[in-house]
Design an enzyme around this catalytic site. Structure first.
Site, mmCIF file in Angstrom:
data_model
loop_
_atom_site.group_PDB
_atom_site.id
_atom_site.type_symbol
_atom_site.label_atom_id
_atom_site.label_comp_id
_atom_site.label_asym_id
_atom_site.label_seq_id
_atom_site.Cartn_x
_atom_site.Cartn_y
_atom_site.Cartn_z
ATOM 1 N N ARG A 1 -14.743 -1.740 -3.932
ATOM 2 C CA ARG A 1 -14.561 -0.619 -3.011
ATOM 3 C C ARG A 1 -13.292 0.177 -3.346
ATOM 4 N NH1 ARG A 1 -10.905 1.775 0.111
ATOM 5 N NH2 ARG A 1 -10.194 -0.237 0.900
ATOM 6 N N ASP A 2 -12.137 -0.390 -3.093
ATOM 7 C CA ASP A 2 -10.890 0.360 -3.313
ATOM 8 C C ASP A 2 -10.712 0.662 -4.800
ATOM 9 O OD1 ASP A 2 -8.522 1.592 -2.696
ATOM 10 O OD2 ASP A 2 -7.515 -0.194 -1.931
ATOM 11 N N HIS B 1 -2.080 -5.729 1.788
ATOM 12 C CA HIS B 1 -2.880 -4.922 0.866
ATOM 13 C C HIS B 1 -1.917 -4.057 0.060
ATOM 14 C CE1 HIS B 1 -6.510 -2.415 -0.154
ATOM 15 N NE2 HIS B 1 -5.585 -1.473 -0.275
ATOM 16 N N HIS C 1 -0.464 -2.022 -3.358
ATOM 17 C CA HIS C 1 -0.794 -1.275 -4.582
ATOM 18 C C HIS C 1 0.387 -1.371 -5.535
ATOM 19 C CE1 HIS C 1 -4.552 1.169 -3.666
ATOM 20 N NE2 HIS C 1 -4.377 0.441 -2.575
ATOM 21 N N CYS D 1 -5.641 6.131 -9.478
ATOM 22 C CA CYS D 1 -5.916 7.483 -9.042
ATOM 23 C C CYS D 1 -6.712 8.181 -10.122
ATOM 24 C CB CYS D 1 -4.586 8.211 -8.796
ATOM 25 S SG CYS D 1 -4.802 9.937 -8.436
ATOM 26 N N ASN E 1 -4.656 -1.389 -7.267
ATOM 27 C CA ASN E 1 -4.349 -2.495 -6.357
ATOM 28 C C ASN E 1 -3.571 -3.577 -7.097
ATOM 29 O OD1 ASN E 1 -7.412 -1.574 -5.379
ATOM 30 N ND2 ASN E 1 -5.963 -1.994 -3.749
HETATM 31 ZN ZN ZN Z 1 -5.852 0.408 -1.107
#
Ligand code: ZN
Length: 305
Positions: free
Chosen positions: A10-11, A203, A205, A236, A245
């Site tokens: 997902r991320d 979470h 990054h 990105c 992540n």
């Molecule tokens: Zn994230």
């Protein structure tokens, strides 16, 4: 024991330029399951035109193997997303808002007050359906528009989400601005208000290379669930080479080396990272991942020499 909450499907994929075929996503998720990962955020039930990379959410969930003890999570932005999640059959959903007013407005075009009210309703409906809900709070450690974000914002939102029925709050360092001291300060503020480490996940990054240090700061204060992405996928789409992540292999390697069990087979996870790299079509930035890629290349050339 620490649990890895894997967010690469997902991320990770949502922030990769490549649009990956559904079969390849299912294969990646299968490899993560085989490596022992038990919590995987597999997709997002957003409108297809917002995130074309994840427009196959319902089809993907239908393809996933049902394995005892494995929880597939779907991100839901609102009631419409929740309905699609229900239709897909996922039993675990994550919902989100930002601790920063400006970031929230730019991300979902709602004020924080509107978002909170909407999310409380999503949580209530999901809980009525017997689902488990995770609440993400993004930009906890800094906002690209506002800079510092008051910890009181995070605390107030966390209290509301937990009161509404979320089982856990994931504190998001969405743009990789956190440092370990700040992680300690935010966690201690939450703990002092009665939100214990068992209700919290981190979470992180790795945009500026601090993700693993931040994870360890959280671990030392008692947090036992961390979000990661194989190979450090994500970043990105507009910044080639940008880190994403926290890399799952880096976390599993470091924690296991410290004697902390994760339940994950590092070699299998690292192989999943190599597969992920072939799927997104770019070299992924995770450090253990790069080491593993080199080690595998050497063993292949040794075999063929
Ligand atoms: Zn994230």
């Amino acid at each position: 024991m620490v649990s890895l909450y894997e967010v690469s499907p997902r991320d990770g994929l949502q922030n990769e330029a490549a649009v990956v075929p559904t079969e390849a996503k299912a294969e990646l998720i299968g490899k993560l399951v085989a490596a022992g990962v038990r919590d995987i955020e597999v997709t997002s039930f957003v409108r297809a035109r917002w995130i074309p990379q994840l427009s196959d959410a319902v089809e993907l969930v239908a393809m996933l193997p049902k394995v005892e003890g494995v929880r597939y999570w779907g991100l839901v932005p609102n009631r419409v997303g929740l309905e699609r999640a229900l239709e897909s059959g996922v039993r675990h959903v994550a919902t989100f808002l930002s601790a920063s007013e400006t970031h929230n407005k730019k991300n979902v075009n709602r004020t924080l007050r509107e978002s909170l009210a909407g999310i409380e309703e999503v949580i209530a409906v999901a809980r009525d359906e017997g689902m488990v809900v995770r609440g993400y709070i993004s930009t906890v450690f800094g906002c690209p528009y506002e800079g510092d974000v008051p910890v009181e914002n995070t605390l107030r939102i966390a209290e509301r989400l937990l009161a509404a029925g979320a089982s856990r709050i994931a504190l998001g360092d969405t743009t990789g601005m956190a440092n370990p001291r700040q992680v300690r300060e935010v966690l201690q503020r939450l703990f002092a208000a009665g939100i214990g480490p068992e209700r919290v996940a981190l979470h992180m990054h790795d945009t500026r290379g601090t993700a693993l240090a931040n994870v360890l700061a959280g671990y030392e204060l008692g947090v036992r669930q961390f979000d990661g992405s194989v190979g450090g996928m994500g970043g990105c789409p507009y910044a080639p080479g940008a880190s994403g992540n926290a890399a799952s292999e880096d976390m599993v390697y470091t924690l296991e080396a410290m004697g902390v069990p994760t339940g994950v087979d590092l070699e299998r996870l690292a192989d999943a990272g190599l597969f992920a790299e072939s799927v997104v079509g770019r070299e992924l930035p995770g450090r253990y991942h790069q080491y593993w890629r080199g080690a595998c290349a050497r063993s292949v050339s040794a075999r063929t020499a």
